[in-house]
Write a protein that holds these residues in place. Structure first.
Motif, PDB file in Angstrom:
ATOM      1  N   ARG A  66       1.390  -1.318   0.077  1.00 38.26           N
ATOM      2  CA  ARG A  66      -0.435  -0.028  -0.362  1.00 38.26           C
ATOM      3  C   ARG A  66       0.717   1.469   0.229  1.00 38.26           C
ATOM      4  O   ARG A  66       0.774   2.209  -0.597  1.00 38.26           O
ATOM      5  N   LYS A 124      -6.315   5.690   2.129  1.00 33.33           N
ATOM      6  CA  LYS A 124      -6.502   3.916   3.275  1.00 33.33           C
ATOM      7  C   LYS A 124      -5.740   3.754   3.575  1.00 33.33           C
ATOM      8  O   LYS A 124      -5.557   2.735   4.594  1.00 33.33           O
ATOM      9  N   ASN A 143      -6.670   5.026   7.325  1.00 38.19           N
ATOM     10  CA  ASN A 143      -7.508   3.878   8.100  1.00 38.19           C
ATOM     11  C   ASN A 143      -7.663   2.207   7.994  1.00 38.19           C
ATOM     12  O   ASN A 143      -8.424   1.717   8.890  1.00 38.19           O
ATOM     13  N   ARG A 144      -7.462   1.699   7.173  1.00 41.20           N
ATOM     14  CA  ARG A 144      -7.383   0.460   6.798  1.00 41.20           C
ATOM     15  C   ARG A 144      -6.320  -0.375   7.601  1.00 41.20           C
ATOM     16  O   ARG A 144      -5.172   0.110   7.981  1.00 41.20           O
ATOM     17  N   GLU A 145      -6.764  -1.454   8.588  1.00 39.12           N
ATOM     18  CA  GLU A 145      -5.872  -2.188   9.587  1.00 39.12           C
ATOM     19  C   GLU A 145      -4.829  -3.447   8.725  1.00 39.12           C
ATOM     20  O   GLU A 145      -5.662  -3.416   7.355  1.00 39.12           O
ATOM     21  N   SER A 154     -14.171   3.609   2.660  1.00 44.20           N
ATOM     22  CA  SER A 154     -13.262   2.598   2.344  1.00 44.20           C
ATOM     23  C   SER A 154     -12.101   3.144   2.150  1.00 44.20           C
ATOM     24  O   SER A 154     -10.767   2.388   2.651  1.00 44.20           O
ATOM     25  N   ASP A 155     -11.508   4.017   1.634  1.00 43.28           N
ATOM     26  CA  ASP A 155     -10.215   4.188   1.383  1.00 43.28           C
ATOM     27  C   ASP A 155      -9.261   5.482   1.721  1.00 43.28           C
ATOM     28  O   ASP A 155      -8.701   5.889   1.463  1.00 43.28           O
TER      29      ASP A 155
END
Length: 477
Positions: A64, A77, A79-81, A186-187
């Motif tokens: 990422r 992104k 915020n994504r684990e 989500s992103d």
């Protein structure tokens, strides 16, 4: 059915996460997690069997932190684990599985899978190829267009321009405009505060694009909304850039390199056995030399429609058959499936016929001898489904048949496929039920040479779900 070459591009990350969360608590005897590998391989096998693509590739994301969007907006992104450790350890084996299947695994440094998918889809669609992108990611709806569609295999939904319009309220080319205004949680794309997806769609519909919304923001209803459009104009432009897929990924790849190839069985089968995927190994194991494998399944009920599905395998060849009856019992459809499978053989063969119906398998391997001895096979109305049993007898005489029982709905790949064929036949039959159909003339039954019928005993595990007398007729029918 399209006559164009069919290219399928799979969103690898979408597939892997769905596999991981869709199949839980699966591991080898040694405790190594395999749930994502199993789910991924099973879904991929289903796609290959049902869609039969001419060309195919799986596209993966790079790390990422190594994409251009992260450089533009470090919070992209964020915020994504992180990927679960139990999933991360399975990724190398998934790529090993793809290598054994001879399916290209693609990745473009600096770009996300969506960008590479968009680049390849537009490139090959322009060359006259029908491109299907297999994904559950709504962001890729912006690439839908002439000869480019999305397929969500989990929901069995195919999306073209009309479906995009229903989902976003705008055509594909304006999806990024909507996301630029609304953002995408989500992103972690910010958008404009106070503007949700529906409002963004309404604004883009009214003004024609995000840029025109910003240009004519003073005409937008709502004081707070106008203030936010002024204050967050640049953030909206950045958000649209982040949401827009790229079509210019520098990636040299010819269509011929994506040609569907046969799996490397010398590598694939040992890998499947090592992972303890015995049911999947069955799907890839070739039929024994000189043997025709026939898999059958049927379903029905006294008061409703019935369907059957059949798969024939011989050497490298495979054929599917299915059919529909307006009113049919499950037993009749099971027998009819076997009849249609055997009728498809144009010369005497050595056959192994697999069915999850004990009624069929025990009937042909055990009970038939008694029916013939007692004259019940020929005495009118002495047996339930007598007409079908009488059709099976000469077919069993023509071929050398081993009748094999398999437990239904237990993950057996061919049994599950036959079940799907049967259900689809019912759906298609009901759809066409109101259309006029020419009646088909029934062929008269031929006399049965009972002395030539020699049923082959087959050991059946005691999984019977019904009570029967010695020949299976008392409570089966």
């Amino acid at each position: 059915m399209s006559l164009l070459p069919q290219l399928y591009l799979l969103d690898g990350s979408s597939y892997i996460y769905r596999a991981y969360y869709g199949v839980r608590d699966r591991a080898t005897a040694g405790g190594i997690p395999t749930n994502a590998i199993f789910g991924f391989t099973r879904m991929l096998l289903g796609l290959l069997q049902e869609q039969r693509p001419d060309f195919l590739a799986v596209v993966f994301d790079p790390p990422r932190a190594e994409t251009f969007r992260r450089e533009l907006y470090p919070a992209y992104k964020a915020n994504r684990e992180d990927m679960p450790a139990e999933l991360a350890m399975q990724i190398p084996t998934i790529k090993q599985m793809l290598q054994a299947l001879n399916i290209p695994a693609l990745e473009a440094p600096g770009f996300e899978a969506d960008d590479l998918i968009a680049t390849l889809a537009r490139r090959y669609a322009a060359e006259g190829v029908q491109v299907t992108v297999v994904t559950g990611d709504k962001d890729l709806m912006q690439i839908v267009g002439e000869r480019i569609t999305l397929l969500d295999t989990m929901k069995s939904v195919l999306s073209g321009p009309l479906e995009v319009l229903e989902r976003f309220g705008v055509p594909p080319e304006l999806v990024a405009d909507v996301l630029g205004l609304s953002g995408d949680t989500s992103d972690n794309i910010p958008g404009v505060p106070g503007i949700g997806e529906k409002t963004a769609a309404d604004l883009v519909q009214r003004f024609g694009s995000m840029e025109r919304v910003l240009k004519w923001k003073d005409q937008v209803k709502g004081k707070k909304r106008r203030e936010n459009l002024r204050a967050f104009e640049e953030q909206a432009r950045l958000s649209k850039t982040l949401a827009t897929v790229r079509y210019d990924v520098p990636f040299a790849l010819s269509l011929a390199e994506l040609q569907r190839q046969k799996p490397n069985l010398a590598t694939l089968l040992p890998l499947l056995h090592e992972l303890e995927f015995e049911t999947l190994a069955v799907a890839f194991t070739p039929a024994e030399a000189g043997l025709v494998e026939i898999y059958t399944d049927g379903s029905g009920r006294d008061s409703g429609p019935g369907g059957y599905g059949v798969i024939l395998r011989y050497a490298d060849f495979e054929k599917e058959l299915s059919g529909f009856e307006a009113v049919a019992t499950s037993q009749r459809m099971e027998l009819l499936a076997a009849i249609r499978g055997l009728e498809a053989l144009n010369s005497p063969k050595r056959v192994r016929l697999f069915s999850d119906s004990q009624y069929l398998v025990r009937g042909m391997s055990e009970w038939l001898v008694g029916w013939i001895r007692d004259g019940r096979l020929e005495t009118p109305d002495a047996l339930a489904n007598q007409d079908l049993w009488q059709q099976l007898v000469p077919l069993s005489r023509t071929h050398q048949i081993d009748w094999q029982w398999v437990r239904g709905h237990a993950g057996h790949p061919f049994n599950e496929r036959c079940d799907k064929l049967a259900k689809r036949a019912v759906e298609e039959g009901l759809r066409l039920a109101n259309e006029p159909v020419e009646p088909r003339e029934q062929e008269p039954l031929q006399p049965v040479a009972v002395a030539a019928v020699v049923p082959r005993p087959v050991p059946i595990e005691d999984y019977s779900e019904f009570g029967v007398d010695e020949d299976g007729q008392q409570r089966l029918c």
